[in-house]
Motif scaffolding. Sequence first.
Motif, PDB file in Angstrom:
ATOM      1  N   ALA A  17       0.843  -1.193   0.000  1.00  0.00           N
ATOM      2  CA  ALA A  17       0.000   0.000   0.000  1.00  0.00           C
ATOM      3  C   ALA A  17       0.881   1.246   0.000  1.00  0.00           C
ATOM      4  CB  ALA A  17      -0.911   0.010   1.223  1.00  0.00           C
ATOM      5  N   PRO A  18       0.759   2.092  -1.047  1.00  0.00           N
ATOM      6  CA  PRO A  18       1.559   3.323  -1.076  1.00  0.00           C
ATOM      7  C   PRO A  18       0.975   4.418  -0.194  1.00  0.00           C
ATOM      8  CG  PRO A  18       0.268   3.098  -3.097  1.00  0.00           C
ATOM      9  CD  PRO A  18      -0.036   1.896  -2.261  1.00  0.00           C
ATOM     10  N   PHE A  19       1.845   5.145   0.501  1.00  0.00           N
ATOM     11  CA  PHE A  19       1.464   6.317   1.292  1.00  0.00           C
ATOM     12  C   PHE A  19       2.467   7.412   0.967  1.00  0.00           C
ATOM     13  CE2 PHE A  19      -0.361   2.820   3.663  1.00  0.00           C
ATOM     14  CZ  PHE A  19      -1.579   3.316   4.112  1.00  0.00           C
ATOM     15  N   GLY A  20       2.118   8.293   0.019  1.00  0.00           N
ATOM     16  CA  GLY A  20       3.050   9.336  -0.397  1.00  0.00           C
ATOM     17  C   GLY A  20       4.314   8.718  -0.980  1.00  0.00           C
ATOM     18  N   ASN A  21       5.488   9.064  -0.388  1.00  0.00           N
ATOM     19  CA  ASN A  21       6.766   8.516  -0.859  1.00  0.00           C
ATOM     20  C   ASN A  21       7.187   7.263  -0.086  1.00  0.00           C
ATOM     21  OD1 ASN A  21       7.300  10.313  -2.935  1.00  0.00           O
ATOM     22  ND2 ASN A  21       8.185  11.836  -1.545  1.00  0.00           N
ATOM     23  N   SER A  22       6.230   6.612   0.561  1.00  0.00           N
ATOM     24  CA  SER A  22       6.570   5.388   1.289  1.00  0.00           C
ATOM     25  C   SER A  22       5.623   4.253   0.904  1.00  0.00           C
ATOM     26  CB  SER A  22       6.525   5.627   2.795  1.00  0.00           C
ATOM     27  OG  SER A  22       5.205   5.874   3.226  1.00  0.00           O
ATOM     28  N   LEU A  23       6.071   3.036   1.178  1.00  0.00           N
ATOM     29  CA  LEU A  23       5.275   1.834   0.922  1.00  0.00           C
ATOM     30  C   LEU A  23       5.069   1.079   2.219  1.00  0.00           C
ATOM     31  CD1 LEU A  23       6.899   0.192  -2.245  1.00  0.00           C
ATOM     32  CD2 LEU A  23       4.760   1.486  -2.151  1.00  0.00           C
ATOM     33  N   HIS A  24       3.863   0.593   2.396  1.00  0.00           N
ATOM     34  CA  HIS A  24       3.497  -0.246   3.538  1.00  0.00           C
ATOM     35  C   HIS A  24       3.444  -1.670   2.979  1.00  0.00           C
ATOM     36  CE1 HIS A  24       1.648   0.045   7.564  1.00  0.00           C
ATOM     37  NE2 HIS A  24       0.871  -0.960   7.215  1.00  0.00           N
ATOM     38  N   VAL A  25       4.396  -2.531   3.345  1.00  0.00           N
ATOM     39  CA  VAL A  25       4.502  -3.880   2.759  1.00  0.00           C
ATOM     40  C   VAL A  25       4.231  -4.911   3.851  1.00  0.00           C
ATOM     41  CG1 VAL A  25       5.902  -5.415   1.347  1.00  0.00           C
ATOM     42  CG2 VAL A  25       6.279  -2.943   1.232  1.00  0.00           C
ATOM     43  N   VAL A  26       3.283  -5.820   3.584  1.00  0.00           N
ATOM     44  CA  VAL A  26       2.785  -6.738   4.612  1.00  0.00           C
ATOM     45  C   VAL A  26       2.848  -8.184   4.126  1.00  0.00           C
ATOM     46  CG1 VAL A  26       0.794  -7.304   6.089  1.00  0.00           C
ATOM     47  CG2 VAL A  26       1.202  -4.927   5.407  1.00  0.00           C
ATOM     48  N   GLY A  27       3.159  -9.106   5.025  1.00  0.00           N
ATOM     49  CA  GLY A  27       3.151 -10.524   4.685  1.00  0.00           C
ATOM     50  C   GLY A  27       3.149 -11.401   5.926  1.00  0.00           C
ATOM     51  N   LYS A  28       2.744 -12.659   5.768  1.00  0.00           N
ATOM     52  CA  LYS A  28       2.688 -13.592   6.907  1.00  0.00           C
ATOM     53  C   LYS A  28       4.052 -14.246   7.169  1.00  0.00           C
ATOM     54  CE  LYS A  28      -0.839 -16.211   8.433  1.00  0.00           C
ATOM     55  NZ  LYS A  28      -1.585 -15.463   9.443  1.00  0.00           N
ATOM     56  N   ASP A  29       4.777 -14.558   6.113  1.00  0.00           N
ATOM     57  CA  ASP A  29       6.073 -15.233   6.261  1.00  0.00           C
ATOM     58  C   ASP A  29       7.157 -14.176   6.446  1.00  0.00           C
ATOM     59  OD1 ASP A  29       8.619 -16.474   5.676  1.00  0.00           O
ATOM     60  OD2 ASP A  29       7.495 -18.165   4.857  1.00  0.00           O
ATOM     61  N   LYS A  30       7.613 -14.014   7.680  1.00  0.00           N
ATOM     62  CA  LYS A  30       8.534 -12.914   7.992  1.00  0.00           C
ATOM     63  C   LYS A  30       9.856 -13.032   7.247  1.00  0.00           C
ATOM     64  CE  LYS A  30      10.482 -10.196  11.747  1.00  0.00           C
ATOM     65  NZ  LYS A  30      10.630 -10.029  13.205  1.00  0.00           N
ATOM     66  N   ALA A  31      10.407 -14.247   7.153  1.00  0.00           N
ATOM     67  CA  ALA A  31      11.708 -14.431   6.499  1.00  0.00           C
ATOM     68  C   ALA A  31      11.633 -14.069   5.020  1.00  0.00           C
ATOM     69  CB  ALA A  31      12.180 -15.869   6.676  1.00  0.00           C
ATOM     70  N   LEU A  32      10.621 -14.575   4.325  1.00  0.00           N
ATOM     71  CA  LEU A  32      10.459 -14.271   2.898  1.00  0.00           C
ATOM     72  C   LEU A  32      10.190 -12.785   2.686  1.00  0.00           C
ATOM     73  CD1 LEU A  32       8.322 -17.291   1.603  1.00  0.00           C
ATOM     74  CD2 LEU A  32      10.710 -16.778   1.043  1.00  0.00           C
ATOM     75  N   LEU A  33       9.337 -12.209   3.537  1.00  0.00           N
ATOM     76  CA  LEU A  33       9.000 -10.793   3.410  1.00  0.00           C
ATOM     77  C   LEU A  33      10.232  -9.924   3.614  1.00  0.00           C
ATOM     78  CD1 LEU A  33       6.798  -8.564   3.147  1.00  0.00           C
ATOM     79  CD2 LEU A  33       6.574  -8.665   5.634  1.00  0.00           C
ATOM     80  N   GLU A  34      11.019 -10.239   4.644  1.00  0.00           N
ATOM     81  CA  GLU A  34      12.208  -9.429   4.938  1.00  0.00           C
ATOM     82  C   GLU A  34      13.223  -9.523   3.797  1.00  0.00           C
ATOM     83  OE1 GLU A  34      14.941  -8.303   8.783  1.00  0.00           O
ATOM     84  OE2 GLU A  34      13.745 -10.149   8.836  1.00  0.00           O
ATOM     85  N   ALA A  35      13.374 -10.717   3.226  1.00  0.00           N
ATOM     86  CA  ALA A  35      14.299 -10.873   2.098  1.00  0.00           C
ATOM     87  C   ALA A  35      13.848 -10.015   0.922  1.00  0.00           C
ATOM     88  CB  ALA A  35      14.367 -12.342   1.688  1.00  0.00           C
ATOM     89  N   ALA A  36      12.534  -9.978   0.677  1.00  0.00           N
ATOM     90  CA  ALA A  36      11.993  -9.210  -0.449  1.00  0.00           C
ATOM     91  C   ALA A  36      12.194  -7.708  -0.258  1.00  0.00           C
ATOM     92  CB  ALA A  36      10.508  -9.525  -0.627  1.00  0.00           C
ATOM     93  N   VAL A  37      11.902  -7.196   0.944  1.00  0.00           N
ATOM     94  CA  VAL A  37      12.007  -5.742   1.151  1.00  0.00           C
ATOM     95  C   VAL A  37      13.470  -5.295   1.215  1.00  0.00           C
ATOM     96  CG1 VAL A  37       9.730  -5.507   2.232  1.00  0.00           C
ATOM     97  CG2 VAL A  37      11.718  -5.972   3.676  1.00  0.00           C
ATOM     98  N   GLN A  38      14.351  -6.162   1.726  1.00  0.00           N
ATOM     99  CA  GLN A  38      15.775  -5.806   1.748  1.00  0.00           C
ATOM    100  C   GLN A  38      16.319  -5.747   0.322  1.00  0.00           C
ATOM    101  OE1 GLN A  38      17.432  -4.701   4.135  1.00  0.00           O
ATOM    102  NE2 GLN A  38      16.428  -5.388   6.024  1.00  0.00           N
ATOM    103  N   LYS A  39      15.854  -6.658  -0.517  1.00  0.00           N
ATOM    104  CA  LYS A  39      16.260  -6.653  -1.929  1.00  0.00           C
ATOM    105  C   LYS A  39      15.805  -5.362  -2.602  1.00  0.00           C
ATOM    106  CE  LYS A  39      15.346  -9.231  -6.217  1.00  0.00           C
ATOM    107  NZ  LYS A  39      14.602 -10.399  -6.780  1.00  0.00           N
ATOM    108  N   ALA A  40      14.560  -4.971  -2.338  1.00  0.00           N
ATOM    109  CA  ALA A  40      14.030  -3.728  -2.915  1.00  0.00           C
ATOM    110  C   ALA A  40      14.785  -2.520  -2.386  1.00  0.00           C
ATOM    111  CB  ALA A  40      12.540  -3.602  -2.588  1.00  0.00           C
ATOM    112  N   SER A  41      15.126  -2.551  -1.115  1.00  0.00           N
ATOM    113  CA  SER A  41      15.853  -1.441  -0.501  1.00  0.00           C
ATOM    114  C   SER A  41      17.209  -1.237  -1.168  1.00  0.00           C
ATOM    115  CB  SER A  41      16.033  -1.720   0.997  1.00  0.00           C
ATOM    116  OG  SER A  41      16.829  -0.724   1.598  1.00  0.00           O
ATOM    117  N   ARG A  42      17.914  -2.341  -1.418  1.00  0.00           N
ATOM    118  CA  ARG A  42      19.230  -2.243  -2.063  1.00  0.00           C
ATOM    119  C   ARG A  42      19.101  -1.805  -3.523  1.00  0.00           C
ATOM    120  NH1 ARG A  42      19.762  -7.147   0.734  1.00  0.00           N
ATOM    121  NH2 ARG A  42      19.379  -8.287  -1.212  1.00  0.00           N
TER     122      ARG A  42
END
Length: 312
Positions: free
Chosen positions: A251-276
């Motif tokens: 969910a976008p909020f201005g210049n930020s994204l709210h990213v949600v998921g049940k599997d914490k490990a998979l979610l964290e890997a995905a957002v860290q990849k996007a961050s880099r």
Amino acid sequence: MKAIDVRNLVKRFGDKTVVDNVTLSVEEGEISGFLGPNGSGKTTTIRVMCGLLTPDEGEGTVLGYDLRADQLRIKRQVGYMTQKFSFYTDLTIEENLFFVARLYGLSPASAYVRDTLDKLGLTSRRHQLSGLLSGGWKQRLALAACIMHKPRLLLLDEPTAGVDPKARREFWDEIHDLAADGMTVMVSTHYMDEAERCHRINYIAYGKLLTSGSVADVVAEAGLNTFILSGKSAQKAARMLENELGVDQIAPFGNSLHVVGKDKALLEAAVQKASRQFDILCEPGQTTLEDVFIQYMSSSRDNMAELENGGH
């Protein structure tokens, strides 16, 4: 004593099961929220509990009265505010309330009407035609009519739809005042800020009750993880994240994204990849009731659609 204590309620219309094995309870003096998508069975469940509909299966009590045997007694102790404004538009506020007072056999009617006008701040507008009122004042008239006979239970079906934020807040202040005086309230709503003002919430999806509890309990039970990605390239990151494992909601909020998921490990890997990849900040966020609401909606199956498609 519980104000509402019902078990295994089932209500069918033809071959469609609208209320499917619902069990719930509401304590006296509690404000209980009823959440769920359109067509999920909220209104039908409310009508069963206020004695307007008889369940096909199930049992229980409302205000100590049997759900099946004492429907008339339940009706007399309940105030029910429908979604649709249902008063005479060519009568004044005061005339509408006199009509309701006579329906309930309240005597002297003039005293009940006067006290109700005063309690809801309607005295100065009592000669206004109800059809000319704004949404907020129509809502206030509807609430006045519901509580004039001093019910022990108030059932509100999406009462603030189409009402401005100030009127909504004032309405909720009234509801909390009524609950503080001992009235039990069950309210269906789509507004998350309203749900958060309830003592407890119940989430129903397509006839089935999925969860009940305080807002904190329901959010914790959902087991969702949330990360906030912020930066000018956040929207580009959203397109990439749509295809990543572990990402259930973006969910976008201005210049930020709210990213949600049940599997914490998979979610964290995905957002860290996007961050880099997009050089944006990534940090843990707080899961909201809206995140839980969306998660339940996306994982629930629409029983009406299944019937239309020939499913079972």
